[in-house]
Design an enzyme around this catalytic site. Structure first.
Site, mmCIF file in Angstrom:
data_model
loop_
_atom_site.group_PDB
_atom_site.id
_atom_site.type_symbol
_atom_site.label_atom_id
_atom_site.label_comp_id
_atom_site.label_asym_id
_atom_site.label_seq_id
_atom_site.Cartn_x
_atom_site.Cartn_y
_atom_site.Cartn_z
ATOM 1 N N ASP A 16 19.019 -29.085 15.468
ATOM 2 C CA ASP A 16 18.803 -29.977 16.364
ATOM 3 C C ASP A 16 18.826 -31.349 15.939
ATOM 4 O O ASP A 16 18.366 -31.541 14.656
ATOM 5 C CB ASP A 16 17.723 -29.453 17.147
ATOM 6 N N ASP A 17 18.759 -32.421 16.803
ATOM 7 C CA ASP A 17 18.366 -33.605 16.534
ATOM 8 C C ASP A 17 19.471 -34.547 15.789
ATOM 9 O O ASP A 17 19.000 -35.640 15.480
ATOM 10 C CB ASP A 17 16.911 -33.686 15.854
ATOM 11 N N HIS A 67 21.598 -32.039 23.542
ATOM 12 C CA HIS A 67 20.131 -32.053 23.082
ATOM 13 C C HIS A 67 19.561 -33.295 23.854
ATOM 14 O O HIS A 67 18.523 -33.756 23.270
ATOM 15 C CB HIS A 67 19.967 -32.020 21.859
ATOM 16 N N HIS A 71 15.572 -37.288 23.730
ATOM 17 C CA HIS A 71 14.804 -36.169 23.297
ATOM 18 C C HIS A 71 13.215 -36.341 24.064
ATOM 19 O O HIS A 71 12.310 -36.277 23.563
ATOM 20 C CB HIS A 71 14.478 -36.095 22.015
ATOM 21 N N TYR A 108 12.011 -29.414 22.871
ATOM 22 C CA TYR A 108 10.845 -28.702 22.896
ATOM 23 C C TYR A 108 10.989 -27.317 23.810
ATOM 24 O O TYR A 108 9.904 -26.488 23.879
ATOM 25 C CB TYR A 108 9.528 -29.405 23.421
ATOM 26 N N HIS A 160 16.724 -27.400 12.216
ATOM 27 C CA HIS A 160 16.835 -29.064 12.452
ATOM 28 C C HIS A 160 17.636 -29.478 11.183
ATOM 29 O O HIS A 160 17.454 -28.893 10.091
ATOM 30 C CB HIS A 160 15.605 -29.693 12.701
#
Length: 196
Positions: A16-17, A67, A71, A108, A160
């Site tokens: 992710d991210d 995603h 965020h 989350y 991540h």
């Protein structure tokens, strides 16, 4: 094809991210060197800022998912705000050369019926996770490797791009999966499970 005979099951590795110029190249390099493919859940704001990294993900054989754009805690937003977060990310990833995502991971892991209706509008399948590596929470390399060792056929793990320990764990993750006859597969938009 030569490896195919050793796959007794498939797991979904997810990161992710991203993307970023700081972390994406090293993660992609490590995954490729160890014969792994993964789903990269990109934030739209970063896909827009680092389009070359989105293209690099695709070139490296990775799958690119949505995603959200910034965020946020989506379940605290209005439906219109949710729609903006998802649609802008679809556009940013497509514009960067990442294709049109079919998979969406809510930040989350927070979701509700309103968010699911927005996902459906964009043809997105919601992907949470079966195992949380806890890499975002300071997990050690050993702990990240151990989390991957808990994966069974079809399951998905949350990792991540940015933790140094995650990067360091990749060779051992690859060894562990191979030792159990598991291969890193794509996540099916139909079932949300890892497949060949």
């Amino acid at each position: 094809p030569a490896q195919a005979a050793t796959c007794n099951g498939y797991v979904g590795l997810t990161f992710d991210d991203g993307p970023s110029n700081d972390h994406t190249p090293a993660i992609l390099n490590a995954l490729q060197q160890n014969g792994l493919r993964a789903t990269m859940f990109n934030e739209g704001q970063f896909a827009a800022s680092f389009p070359a990294q989105v293209r690099a993900e695709v070139s490296a054989g990775m799958w690119v998912g949505n995603h959200s754009y910034t965020h946020p805690h989506l379940t605290q937003l209005s439906q219109a705000q949710m729609d903006s977060e998802l649609s802008r990310t679809q556009q940013a990833i497509a514009n960067a050369g990442g294709g049109t995502p079919k998979l969406f991971r809510p930040p989350y892991g927070e979701t509700n019926a309103t968010l699911r209706s927005v996902e459906a509008k964009y043809g997105l399948t919601e992907i949470i996770w079966d195992v949380d590596s806890q890499d975002w929470n300071g997990a050690s390399v050993d702990a990240i490797v151990a989390a991957n060792a808990r994966l069974t056929n079809g399951q998905v793990i949350l990792m991540h791009e940015w933790p140094a320990n995650t990067l360091a764990a990749i060779p051992r993750i690859a060894q562990g999966l191979a030792g159990r006859g598991l291969c890193a597969g794509m996540i099916s938009p139909q079932t949300g499970r890892a497949v060949a």
